[in-house]
Design a protein around this motif. Structure first.
Motif, PDB file in Angstrom:
ATOM      1  N   TYR A 195      -0.081  -7.650  -8.511  1.00  0.00           N
ATOM      2  CA  TYR A 195       0.315  -8.578  -7.459  1.00  0.00           C
ATOM      3  C   TYR A 195      -0.422  -9.917  -7.544  1.00  0.00           C
ATOM      4  O   TYR A 195       0.148 -10.971  -7.231  1.00  0.00           O
ATOM      5  CB  TYR A 195       0.059  -7.918  -6.102  1.00  0.00           C
ATOM      6  CG  TYR A 195       0.474  -8.705  -4.892  1.00  0.00           C
ATOM      7  CD1 TYR A 195       1.787  -9.141  -4.733  1.00  0.00           C
ATOM      8  CD2 TYR A 195      -0.449  -9.008  -3.885  1.00  0.00           C
ATOM      9  CE1 TYR A 195       2.181  -9.854  -3.603  1.00  0.00           C
ATOM     10  CE2 TYR A 195      -0.068  -9.717  -2.759  1.00  0.00           C
ATOM     11  CZ  TYR A 195       1.241 -10.141  -2.619  1.00  0.00           C
ATOM     12  OH  TYR A 195       1.628 -10.848  -1.508  1.00  0.00           O
ATOM     13  N   TYR A 252       1.144 -13.232  -8.843  1.00  0.00           N
ATOM     14  CA  TYR A 252       2.257 -13.707  -8.029  1.00  0.00           C
ATOM     15  C   TYR A 252       1.756 -14.533  -6.844  1.00  0.00           C
ATOM     16  O   TYR A 252       2.379 -15.512  -6.448  1.00  0.00           O
ATOM     17  CB  TYR A 252       3.095 -12.532  -7.544  1.00  0.00           C
ATOM     18  CG  TYR A 252       3.873 -11.862  -8.652  1.00  0.00           C
ATOM     19  CD1 TYR A 252       5.045 -12.429  -9.145  1.00  0.00           C
ATOM     20  CD2 TYR A 252       3.437 -10.671  -9.215  1.00  0.00           C
ATOM     21  CE1 TYR A 252       5.765 -11.829 -10.164  1.00  0.00           C
ATOM     22  CE2 TYR A 252       4.142 -10.053 -10.235  1.00  0.00           C
ATOM     23  CZ  TYR A 252       5.306 -10.640 -10.707  1.00  0.00           C
ATOM     24  OH  TYR A 252       6.012 -10.035 -11.725  1.00  0.00           O
ATOM     25  N   THR A 303       5.938 -14.720  -3.573  1.00  0.00           N
ATOM     26  CA  THR A 303       5.350 -14.299  -2.312  1.00  0.00           C
ATOM     27  C   THR A 303       4.840 -15.545  -1.601  1.00  0.00           C
ATOM     28  O   THR A 303       4.327 -16.471  -2.246  1.00  0.00           O
ATOM     29  CB  THR A 303       4.198 -13.304  -2.515  1.00  0.00           C
ATOM     30  OG1 THR A 303       3.530 -13.101  -1.255  1.00  0.00           O
ATOM     31  CG2 THR A 303       3.199 -13.794  -3.535  1.00  0.00           C
ATOM     32  N   GLY A 336       4.623  -1.489 -12.946  1.00  0.00           N
ATOM     33  CA  GLY A 336       5.224  -2.162 -11.811  1.00  0.00           C
ATOM     34  C   GLY A 336       5.323  -1.217 -10.637  1.00  0.00           C
ATOM     35  O   GLY A 336       5.028  -0.021 -10.756  1.00  0.00           O
ATOM     36  N   THR A 359      10.975  -4.159  -1.691  1.00  0.00           N
ATOM     37  CA  THR A 359      10.118  -5.072  -2.449  1.00  0.00           C
ATOM     38  C   THR A 359       9.847  -4.486  -3.821  1.00  0.00           C
ATOM     39  O   THR A 359       9.682  -3.272  -3.960  1.00  0.00           O
ATOM     40  CB  THR A 359       8.768  -5.274  -1.718  1.00  0.00           C
ATOM     41  OG1 THR A 359       8.999  -5.857  -0.438  1.00  0.00           O
ATOM     42  CG2 THR A 359       7.836  -6.180  -2.517  1.00  0.00           C
ATOM     43  N   TYR A 413       7.583  -5.489  -7.602  1.00  0.00           N
ATOM     44  CA  TYR A 413       6.759  -6.364  -8.439  1.00  0.00           C
ATOM     45  C   TYR A 413       6.536  -5.684  -9.781  1.00  0.00           C
ATOM     46  O   TYR A 413       6.218  -4.494  -9.836  1.00  0.00           O
ATOM     47  CB  TYR A 413       5.399  -6.641  -7.790  1.00  0.00           C
ATOM     48  CG  TYR A 413       5.448  -7.618  -6.642  1.00  0.00           C
ATOM     49  CD1 TYR A 413       5.531  -8.980  -6.881  1.00  0.00           C
ATOM     50  CD2 TYR A 413       5.420  -7.161  -5.327  1.00  0.00           C
ATOM     51  CE1 TYR A 413       5.588  -9.886  -5.830  1.00  0.00           C
ATOM     52  CE2 TYR A 413       5.469  -8.059  -4.268  1.00  0.00           C
ATOM     53  CZ  TYR A 413       5.549  -9.421  -4.522  1.00  0.00           C
ATOM     54  OH  TYR A 413       5.611 -10.312  -3.488  1.00  0.00           O
ATOM     55  N   GLN A 443       3.371  -8.791 -15.432  1.00  0.00           N
ATOM     56  CA  GLN A 443       3.942  -9.977 -16.063  1.00  0.00           C
ATOM     57  C   GLN A 443       4.575  -9.686 -17.426  1.00  0.00           C
ATOM     58  O   GLN A 443       5.616 -10.260 -17.760  1.00  0.00           O
ATOM     59  CB  GLN A 443       2.857 -11.047 -16.211  1.00  0.00           C
ATOM     60  CG  GLN A 443       2.278 -11.537 -14.883  1.00  0.00           C
ATOM     61  CD  GLN A 443       3.269 -12.339 -14.067  1.00  0.00           C
ATOM     62  OE1 GLN A 443       3.784 -13.346 -14.538  1.00  0.00           O
ATOM     63  NE2 GLN A 443       3.541 -11.906 -12.854  1.00  0.00           N
ATOM     64  N   ARG A 446       8.442  -8.015 -17.440  1.00  0.00           N
ATOM     65  CA  ARG A 446       9.621  -8.677 -16.886  1.00  0.00           C
ATOM     66  C   ARG A 446      10.671  -8.878 -17.974  1.00  0.00           C
ATOM     67  O   ARG A 446      10.367  -9.268 -19.090  1.00  0.00           O
ATOM     68  CB  ARG A 446       9.219 -10.015 -16.272  1.00  0.00           C
ATOM     69  CG  ARG A 446       8.284  -9.861 -15.094  1.00  0.00           C
ATOM     70  CD  ARG A 446       7.613 -11.151 -14.699  1.00  0.00           C
ATOM     71  NE  ARG A 446       8.585 -12.176 -14.311  1.00  0.00           N
ATOM     72  CZ  ARG A 446       8.221 -13.389 -13.875  1.00  0.00           C
ATOM     73  NH1 ARG A 446       6.960 -13.709 -13.775  1.00  0.00           N
ATOM     74  NH2 ARG A 446       9.158 -14.269 -13.536  1.00  0.00           N
ATOM     75  N   SER A 496      15.601 -13.787  -8.658  1.00  0.00           N
ATOM     76  CA  SER A 496      15.620 -12.702  -7.679  1.00  0.00           C
ATOM     77  C   SER A 496      16.999 -12.526  -7.055  1.00  0.00           C
ATOM     78  O   SER A 496      17.482 -11.412  -6.872  1.00  0.00           O
ATOM     79  CB  SER A 496      14.588 -12.964  -6.581  1.00  0.00           C
ATOM     80  OG  SER A 496      13.306 -13.071  -7.123  1.00  0.00           O
ATOM     81  N   SER A 544       9.854 -10.414  -9.144  1.00  0.00           N
ATOM     82  CA  SER A 544       9.515  -9.656  -7.948  1.00  0.00           C
ATOM     83  C   SER A 544      10.244 -10.285  -6.800  1.00  0.00           C
ATOM     84  O   SER A 544      10.659 -11.427  -6.867  1.00  0.00           O
ATOM     85  CB  SER A 544       8.009  -9.667  -7.702  1.00  0.00           C
ATOM     86  OG  SER A 544       7.541 -10.983  -7.529  1.00  0.00           O
ATOM     87  N   TRP A 545      10.361  -9.546  -5.724  1.00  0.00           N
ATOM     88  CA  TRP A 545      11.209 -10.012  -4.644  1.00  0.00           C
ATOM     89  C   TRP A 545      10.569  -9.690  -3.320  1.00  0.00           C
ATOM     90  O   TRP A 545      10.540  -8.562  -2.874  1.00  0.00           O
ATOM     91  CB  TRP A 545      12.597  -9.370  -4.763  1.00  0.00           C
ATOM     92  CG  TRP A 545      13.150  -9.689  -6.097  1.00  0.00           C
ATOM     93  CD1 TRP A 545      13.767 -10.858  -6.462  1.00  0.00           C
ATOM     94  CD2 TRP A 545      13.090  -8.903  -7.269  1.00  0.00           C
ATOM     95  NE1 TRP A 545      14.094 -10.838  -7.782  1.00  0.00           N
ATOM     96  CE2 TRP A 545      13.708  -9.641  -8.308  1.00  0.00           C
ATOM     97  CE3 TRP A 545      12.565  -7.644  -7.556  1.00  0.00           C
ATOM     98  CZ2 TRP A 545      13.816  -9.166  -9.597  1.00  0.00           C
ATOM     99  CZ3 TRP A 545      12.692  -7.162  -8.837  1.00  0.00           C
ATOM    100  CH2 TRP A 545      13.307  -7.921  -9.851  1.00  0.00           C
ATOM    101  N   LYS A 546      10.009 -10.701  -2.731  1.00  0.00           N
ATOM    102  CA  LYS A 546       9.389 -10.530  -1.433  1.00  0.00           C
ATOM    103  C   LYS A 546       9.012 -11.908  -0.921  1.00  0.00           C
ATOM    104  O   LYS A 546       8.471 -12.719  -1.654  1.00  0.00           O
ATOM    105  CB  LYS A 546       8.125  -9.663  -1.555  1.00  0.00           C
ATOM    106  CG  LYS A 546       7.373  -9.422  -0.254  1.00  0.00           C
ATOM    107  CD  LYS A 546       8.139  -8.559   0.711  1.00  0.00           C
ATOM    108  CE  LYS A 546       7.322  -8.239   1.956  1.00  0.00           C
ATOM    109  NZ  LYS A 546       8.064  -7.510   2.945  1.00  0.00           N
TER     110      LYS A 546
END
Length: 217
Positions: free
Chosen positions: A21, A24, A31, A66, A86, A88, A91, A94, A136, A214-216
């Motif tokens: 995390y 990010y 984030t 992840g 969520t 993540y 790196q 991805r 995302s 990641s999506w948040k």
């Protein structure tokens, strides 16, 4: 390609999860958090999530690649059949196809809890830059999510303003009455079977290239 293993996270995973995390927070607007949480705070978050919702990790040769988790969409009782998701990835993971498999596994576990709506809150750039792209949104579209709302210039980070969007996906039929929501500990015995279809499966060649960030908010 090497295989991987999916399992529920434990509080002992917090240090490895926080390492995923950290970049990010420091280098992206994926984030909207400004400061990297302390290990004790991140451990608390993992523990709090597992009391009600899934927190899954992808593991390979003892290393975490992840994680994906869900949280209540809102604290009011009527919202208990909706969850916010969520994900993540480390790196270097991805764009290799891990994201769709990990996110799909999260959806299967949520469906077993009788969650009917999966909602994603996603930071959106006014113009793509080094801190944020629209990957995302594109990922969620491929996963079957639809855009349901946009908020304009609600997040400020790195001396720029960012939009935020909500996307959603129905995981089941909205019956009346709905089946009761089952907190994650109540379905713990089912989880290995739910994850079996993706556990140890190699990443598909070229799957989801460039999409798994990641999506948040």
């Amino acid at each position: 390609m090497p295989s991987f293993h999916l399992r529920p996270a434990t509080p002992e995973d917090a240090a490895a999860l926080l390492a995923i995390y950290r970049p990010y927070v420091l280098h992206t607007a994926i984030t909207f958090e400004y400061d990297v949480p302390t290990l004790s705070e991140f451990t608390r978050r993992v523990e709090a999530t597992l009391r009600t919702h899934p927190y899954l990790v992808a593991e390979q040769a003892g290393e975490l690649l992840g994680y994906a988790y869900a949280a209540p969409f809102h604290v009011r009782a009527a919202y208990q059949w909706a969850a916010e998701s969520t994900i993540y990835l480390r790196q270097d993971q991805r764009g290799n196809g891990l994201g769709p498999q990990l996110y799909g596994a999260l959806e299967r576990v949520l469906a077993a809890q009788n969650v009917l709506n999966c909602n994603a809150c996603i930071a959106l750039p006014q113009a793509e830059d080094a801190t944020l792209t629209q990957a995302s949104v594109r990922f969620h579209q491929r996963m079957g999510y639809t855009l349901v709302g946009q908020f304009h210039q609600v997040g400020y980070k790195f001396d720029r303003w960012y939009h935020m969007v909500w996307m959603e996906k129905a995981l089941g039929a909205h019956t009346v009455p709905p089946a009761p929501f089952l907190p994650f500990p109540q379905i713990a015995e089912q989880v290995p079977a739910l994850l079996a279809s993706v556990t140890t499966r190699p990443f598909p060649s070229g799957a989801g290239a460039g999409a798994e960030a990641s999506w948040k908010r």
